[in-house]
Design a protein around this motif. Structure first.
Motif, short mmCIF file in Angstrom:
data_model
loop_
_atom_site.label_atom_id
_atom_site.label_comp_id
_atom_site.label_asym_id
_atom_site.label_seq_id
_atom_site.Cartn_x
_atom_site.Cartn_y
_atom_site.Cartn_z
N THR A 105 0.84 -1.20 0.00
CA THR A 105 0.00 0.00 0.00
C THR A 105 0.87 1.25 0.00
OG1 THR A 105 -0.13 0.03 2.42
CG2 THR A 105 -1.87 -1.14 1.24
N ASP A 106 0.33 2.31 -0.59
CA ASP A 106 0.95 3.64 -0.57
C ASP A 106 -0.14 4.63 -0.22
OD1 ASP A 106 2.59 2.37 -3.33
OD2 ASP A 106 3.71 3.08 -1.58
N LEU A 107 -0.04 5.22 0.96
CA LEU A 107 -1.09 6.12 1.46
C LEU A 107 -0.52 7.53 1.62
CD1 LEU A 107 -2.68 3.83 4.20
CD2 LEU A 107 -3.34 4.08 1.80
N LEU A 108 -1.34 8.51 1.26
CA LEU A 108 -0.93 9.92 1.33
C LEU A 108 -1.96 10.70 2.13
CD1 LEU A 108 0.94 12.26 0.38
CD2 LEU A 108 -0.58 12.50 -1.60
N ASN A 109 -1.49 11.45 3.13
CA ASN A 109 -2.34 12.31 3.95
C ASN A 109 -1.85 13.75 3.86
OD1 ASN A 109 -3.52 9.89 4.79
ND2 ASN A 109 -2.25 9.77 6.61
N LEU A 110 -2.79 14.70 3.91
CA LEU A 110 -2.46 16.12 3.80
C LEU A 110 -3.10 16.89 4.95
CD1 LEU A 110 -3.11 16.67 -0.04
CD2 LEU A 110 -0.91 16.21 1.07
N ASN A 111 -2.45 18.00 5.35
CA ASN A 111 -3.05 18.86 6.36
C ASN A 111 -2.58 20.29 6.17
OD1 ASN A 111 -0.54 17.44 7.74
ND2 ASN A 111 -0.78 19.43 8.74
N LEU A 112 -3.45 21.23 6.52
CA LEU A 112 -3.13 22.65 6.54
C LEU A 112 -3.57 23.20 7.89
CD1 LEU A 112 -3.61 25.31 3.80
CD2 LEU A 112 -4.45 25.77 6.09
N ASP A 113 -2.65 23.86 8.59
CA ASP A 113 -2.93 24.37 9.94
C ASP A 113 -2.66 25.87 9.99
OD1 ASP A 113 -3.36 21.80 11.60
OD2 ASP A 113 -1.50 21.39 10.50
N TRP A 114 -3.65 26.60 10.47
CA TRP A 114 -3.54 28.05 10.65
C TRP A 114 -3.74 28.34 12.14
CZ3 TRP A 114 -7.13 32.16 7.89
CH2 TRP A 114 -6.63 33.44 8.14
N LYS A 115 -2.64 28.62 12.83
CA LYS A 115 -2.68 28.90 14.26
C LYS A 115 -2.73 30.40 14.49
CE LYS A 115 -0.01 24.79 15.57
NZ LYS A 115 1.20 24.31 16.25
N THR A 168 -5.59 9.59 -2.09
CA THR A 168 -5.81 8.92 -3.39
C THR A 168 -6.94 7.90 -3.33
OG1 THR A 168 -4.13 7.26 -2.84
CG2 THR A 168 -3.39 9.22 -4.03
N ASN A 169 -7.60 7.79 -2.18
CA ASN A 169 -8.75 6.88 -1.99
C ASN A 169 -8.39 5.44 -2.37
OD1 ASN A 169 -11.39 6.50 -1.08
ND2 ASN A 169 -12.24 6.65 -3.14
N GLU A 170 -7.23 5.01 -1.90
CA GLU A 170 -6.77 3.65 -2.20
C GLU A 170 -7.64 2.63 -1.48
OE1 GLU A 170 -2.67 0.98 -2.10
OE2 GLU A 170 -2.61 3.16 -1.87
N ILE A 171 -8.01 1.58 -2.19
CA ILE A 171 -8.76 0.46 -1.60
C ILE A 171 -7.76 -0.63 -1.25
CG2 ILE A 171 -10.52 -1.29 -2.01
CD1 ILE A 171 -11.86 0.66 -3.94
N TYR A 172 -7.68 -0.96 0.03
CA TYR A 172 -6.66 -1.91 0.45
C TYR A 172 -7.17 -2.76 1.62
CZ TYR A 172 -5.94 1.60 4.12
OH TYR A 172 -6.13 2.47 5.16
N PRO A 173 -6.89 -4.06 1.62
CA PRO A 173 -7.29 -4.91 2.73
C PRO A 173 -6.35 -4.75 3.91
CG PRO A 173 -6.20 -6.22 1.07
CD PRO A 173 -6.29 -4.83 0.52
N VAL A 174 -6.89 -4.84 5.12
CA VAL A 174 -6.08 -4.75 6.33
C VAL A 174 -6.12 -6.05 7.14
CG1 VAL A 174 -6.31 -2.25 6.52
CG2 VAL A 174 -8.01 -3.73 7.61
N GLY A 175 -6.94 -7.01 6.72
CA GLY A 175 -7.04 -8.28 7.43
C GLY A 175 -7.74 -9.30 6.58
N VAL A 176 -7.57 -10.57 6.95
CA VAL A 176 -8.15 -11.69 6.22
C VAL A 176 -8.84 -12.62 7.22
CG1 VAL A 176 -7.64 -13.72 4.82
CG2 VAL A 176 -6.46 -11.59 4.36
N LEU A 177 -10.00 -13.15 6.82
CA LEU A 177 -10.68 -14.15 7.63
C LEU A 177 -10.14 -15.52 7.25
CD1 LEU A 177 -14.28 -12.80 7.01
CD2 LEU A 177 -12.58 -12.00 8.63
N SER A 178 -9.39 -16.14 8.12
CA SER A 178 -8.71 -17.40 7.80
C SER A 178 -9.65 -18.57 8.01
CB SER A 178 -7.46 -17.56 8.66
OG SER A 178 -7.78 -17.44 10.03
N SER A 179 -10.67 -18.71 7.15
CA SER A 179 -11.68 -19.75 7.32
C SER A 179 -11.81 -20.62 6.08
CB SER A 179 -13.03 -19.10 7.63
OG SER A 179 -13.39 -18.18 6.61
N PHE A 180 -10.87 -20.55 5.14
CA PHE A 180 -11.02 -21.28 3.88
C PHE A 180 -11.00 -22.79 4.10
CE2 PHE A 180 -9.82 -22.74 -0.37
CZ PHE A 180 -10.72 -22.02 -1.14
N ASN A 181 -10.11 -23.27 4.97
CA ASN A 181 -10.03 -24.71 5.21
C ASN A 181 -11.22 -25.23 5.99
OD1 ASN A 181 -7.49 -25.21 3.93
ND2 ASN A 181 -6.47 -24.24 5.67
N SER A 182 -11.64 -24.50 7.01
CA SER A 182 -12.70 -24.99 7.89
C SER A 182 -14.09 -24.68 7.37
CB SER A 182 -12.53 -24.38 9.29
OG SER A 182 -12.57 -22.95 9.22
#
Length: 819
Positions: free
Chosen positions: A754-764, A781-795
């Motif tokens: 994954t490649d994620l980009l975040n931006l911020n502008l702060d006016w104090k 960039t609104n990237e669609i990415y998995p963060v986990g897997v359900l390990s249930s394929f065998n069972s």
């Protein structure tokens, strides 16, 4: 896009290294000059650059700019830190250097708030033992310590520790009110006030409230319209009283409540044929659901789940009292006592399905609260007495102490899990059994923990530049589990009937069906589970230690090498027949590093690097259980001591500043290999026919990407002082592909890079007023990415993934008052 961003990160890293003579350090100053960050990684206040530990530090301003409100948010910005989100963001656990907390195990990364370990919990799924939503507001800083911290912080820190340091009441009247709003109907409100009631008495009160709609959209027409939402309350009250000139009493009360729809997996893989047991039935049904998703044109953030009332309700209250007595210039005595309670009530589909059989909708595994009580209900009491001292010539700096932790249930931890059933009211057994194999697993457990530790550590200056550090801790862990687990085998046909109720243990698991509804040869009555009483105990006594050398040729350079031993206690999970307990694991870590800083010249900066090698034995891993057809069970997952691993890598944390420009970089390289698996042998009378490890010999450990890079840059605009202070910033995070389950037999086990980009502008100080305005956007960039897997394929014959947050953006407004 990924290729371009990856190249950009490489170029940025190379340029920074050229400017700094190396890669920079992620930890910035917390209000002082660069390199003068103060941390408590060794239980005393020290300059970050003087501590021989690989550490990443975030102050509250950095946490706010990055919109860090949960453990998963923190991990997104810390190269060596990842999270296991198998049961959702609010129930996630930390992973450092390949050390993962599986369901039912104690954490491998200790989490501490105000010097106290977070409350325990022992539910059927990972719960407690982590930072609650709402824990990341009004903090002095967050410190991520990498590598075993088994001497000063104790057992269950084989991977490291995450330390949250709250803002302490000050002697000034001050505070702020803050509001945020964003997409997905997000809004958040914070308020903090600090009041000096007298010269010797100071109080601080803060509240944090956040709500946001879920980004996973439910297409089933059953239950809520979205999942993965945010909804929490947090409040904190602290008071400091100077009881005498050298005697301080510091008390903190905190409350956290998170109430959401929970997580939602998206089904992506299925077994149309060739399944065994439950997989033979469920695989084709999952293929049908995947086909429906494709026919509708669903996206990766669309799910289809038939749970009518999902929820994850987490509540935590805690009180901490710290009394510090500065006896003399060379001796300080500190006592830290705490009490906390944690509770979880949840209802969620474990695998995220919407199945229909014989014209009836049903669930594979649907977790539900019991009629009374909660799925996790635990209290935690801790008491620690510390002695900290030094010799008059400062050649020896030492500390020693004793620690006690008693964690007892506040009631039965209980839940009713519907397996292969269609239920309208599981509490009253209002369920249909369309498949003929349905049942209710009624878990009812209590877990008692008793932990004692005795420790001492000191650093002795052999010369003005060379120091020897040695420390040892001896820990005694006792765990006792009590269960009265039952299985209600539901009768096919009319709603509400059941064949019999049997105990879920080795003596009763195969009791024949009773001739009448609600009876069996050994009759059990719903609510009367005393006949199923089962008890088990575990105990371990282990030393952990640290031996290291530190060399400081100048005040701005530290070289160090050390050998440390860490261990994680064993545990108990009463839901798996014959596999209820497992033993401790241990790790030997060999580490060396360097910390440097410089303030001369136009570029100021710090550069910290470390390398490590871990020898990991008796590893606690998850194994899938395949049930015998005659057992009536649907399979399960157990923790076993089965692994031996080798882990090595390197970490770089760095920072540099040039006039108005700041760049922070972090890099982690991690090489993990599971060297051996030795699964336990099942006895002939076991209800399970096979154990399948969710890991592969020669493969990587879960949630251990080989390369991870973070780069945060900010620039302050050259404006007139009366206009305020405007800065623009960006953070880029690259994460290599990584295993989510460790099982190559699972088609989805590998998470992509994954490649994620975040931006911020702060006016104090907007136009010179005490007002701050911020604009922020994450995953631009609104990237669609998995963060986990359900390990249930065998069972189960199918598998899905958990998807990370989409693009989030909003505006934040803060009004400050007082000093």
């Amino acid at each position: 896009m990924k290729t371009n961003l990856g190249r950009a990160a490489l170029y940025l890293t190379t340029a920074a290294a050229a400017l700094c003579g190396g890669a920079p350090a992620f930890a910035q100053d917390t209000g002082g000059t660069l390199g003068e960050v103060v941390v408590t990684a060794r239980r005393v206040q020290e300059r970050l650059q003087d501590v021989p530990i690989s550490i990443t530090v975030f102050n509250q301003e950095q946490l706010t700019q990055r919109n860090i409100v949960s453990p998963t948010d923190l991990a997104a910005y810390t190269p060596s830190l990842t999270t296991n989100q198998r049961f959702g963001s609010e129930k996630s656990s930390f992973v450092i250097r390949g050390f993962t907390q599986e369901a039912g195990t104690s954490p491998s990364v200790g989490v501490y708030f105000a010097d106290v370990v977070v409350p325990r919990a022992q539910g059927g799924t990972t719960s407690g033992n982590t930072a609650m939503p709402g824990a990341f507001f009004d903090l002095q800083n967050v410190q991520v310590l990498k590598g075993p911290q088994g001497t000063l912080f104790g057992r269950n820190t084989t991977g490291g520790a995450v330390i949250l340091v709250p803002q302490k009441p000050t002697d000034r009247f001050e505070g702020y009110v803050e509001g945020s709003a964003g997409n997905y109907d997000m809004w958040r409100t914070q308020a903090v006030v600090n009041v000096p009631l007298a010269e010797t008495l100071r109080v601080r009160l803060g509240v944090d409230r956040m709500q946001r709609e879920g980004y996973m959209k439910n297409q089933s027409g059953i239950g809520p319209k979205d999942y993965n939402d945010t909804n929490y309350w947090a409040a904190r009250f602290s008071i400091v009283a100077d009881l005498a000139e050298n005697l301080e009493n510091y008390t903190i009360f905190s409350y956290n409540n998170s109430f959401s729809h929970g997580y939602a997996p998206r089904l992506l893989a299925c077994r149309q044929t060739g399944g065994v047991g439950a997989a033979a039935l469920l695989g084709p049904l999952a293929c049908g659901q995947i086909a429906r998703q494709a026919a509708r044109g669903d996206g990766m953030r669309d799910v289809e789940i038939n749970n009518p009332k999902p929820l994850i309700d987490l509540r935590q209250v805690q009180g901490i009292n710290t009394t510090t007595w500065n006896v003399s210039d060379t001796l300080t005595i500190k006592n830290i006592v705490s009490y906390a309670e944690f509770q979880e009530r949840s209802s969620f589909s474990l695998n995220g399905e919407n199945f229909v059989f014989a014209g009836r909708p049903f669930n594979y595994i649907l977790l539900n609260p019991a009629p009374t009580g909660a799925q996790a209900a635990q209290s935690t009491f801790t008491e620690e007495l510390q002695f900290q001292g030094r010799t008059p010539d400062d050649k020896l700096v030492w500390q020693a102490g004793a620690y006690l932790e008693i964690s007892n249930p506040t009631g039965w931890s209980q839940g009713n899990t519907a397996i292969l059933l269609s239920c309208t009211d599981i509490r009253a057994v209002q369920c249909l059994n369309p498949t003929g194999g349905g049942q209710i697993s009624a878990s009812k457990t209590e877990t008692y923990f008793n932990n004692k530790g005795f420790y001492a550590q000191g650093s002795y200056k052999l010369t003005d530049q060379l120091s020897l550090t040695a420390g040892i801790r001896y820990t005694i862990d006792k765990t006792r589990g009590v269960s009265e687990n039952t299985r209600i085998r539901v009768r096919p046909g009319a709603v509400g009937g059941f064949q019999d109720i049997v105990c879920n243990d080795t003596l009763r698991f195969n009791v024949p069906d009773g001739p009448d509804a609600g009876s069996s040869p050994d009759p059990l009555v719903v609510g009367d589970t005393s006949a199923c009483h089962f008890q088990i105990k575990t105990k371990s006594k282990k030393p952990t230690w640290l031996l290291g050398l530190d060399y400081k040729p100048t005040d701005d350079v530290l070289l160090y090498a050390k050998w440390s031993r860490g261990y994680r206690q064993g545990g108990i999970n009463m839901t798996n027949v014959g596999l209820e307990a497992w033993g401790p694991e241990k790790v030997n870590t060999y580490e060396g590093g360097a910390k440097t800083s410089w303030a001369a010249g136009p570029v100021r900066g710090v550069f910290n690097v470390s390398g490590f090698y871990n020898d990991f034995t008796d590893q606690q891993i998850t194994a899938n259980l395949i049930a015998k057809p005659e057992s009536g069970l649907a399979g399960g997952a157990a923790i076993v001591n089965a692994g031996k691993s080798r882990i090595w890598g390197a970490e770089v944390d760095a920072s540099f500043r040039y006039e108005r420009f700041t760049l922070d970089l972090g890099y982690a390289y991690l090489n993990t290999t599971l060297k051996a698996i030795s699964l336990p042998t099942l006895p002939a009378d076991s209800p399970f026919s096979q154990i399948i490890a969710t890991a592969q010999v020669g493969g990587d450990l879960s949630f251990s990407p080989k390369n991870r890079v973070t780069a945060s840059a900010s620039y302050r605009l050259p404006l007139a002082e009366d206009l305020g202070d405007i800065s623009v910033g960006a953070t880029f995070v690259h994460t290599d592909k990584q295993n989510a389950t460790g099982a190559a037999a699972s088609p989805l086990y590998r998470l992509p890079a994954t490649d994620l980009l975040n931006l911020n502008l702060d006016w104090k100080n907007v136009t010179g007023r005490p007002i701050d305005v911020s604009l922020f956007a994450t995953n631009v960039t609104n990237e669609i990415y998995p963060v986990g897997v359900l390990s249930s394929f065998n069972s189960a014959g199918f598998e899905g993934v958990l998807i990370g947050p989409p693009r989030m953006y909003g505006v934040r407004l803060r009004y400050r008052f007082g000093a």
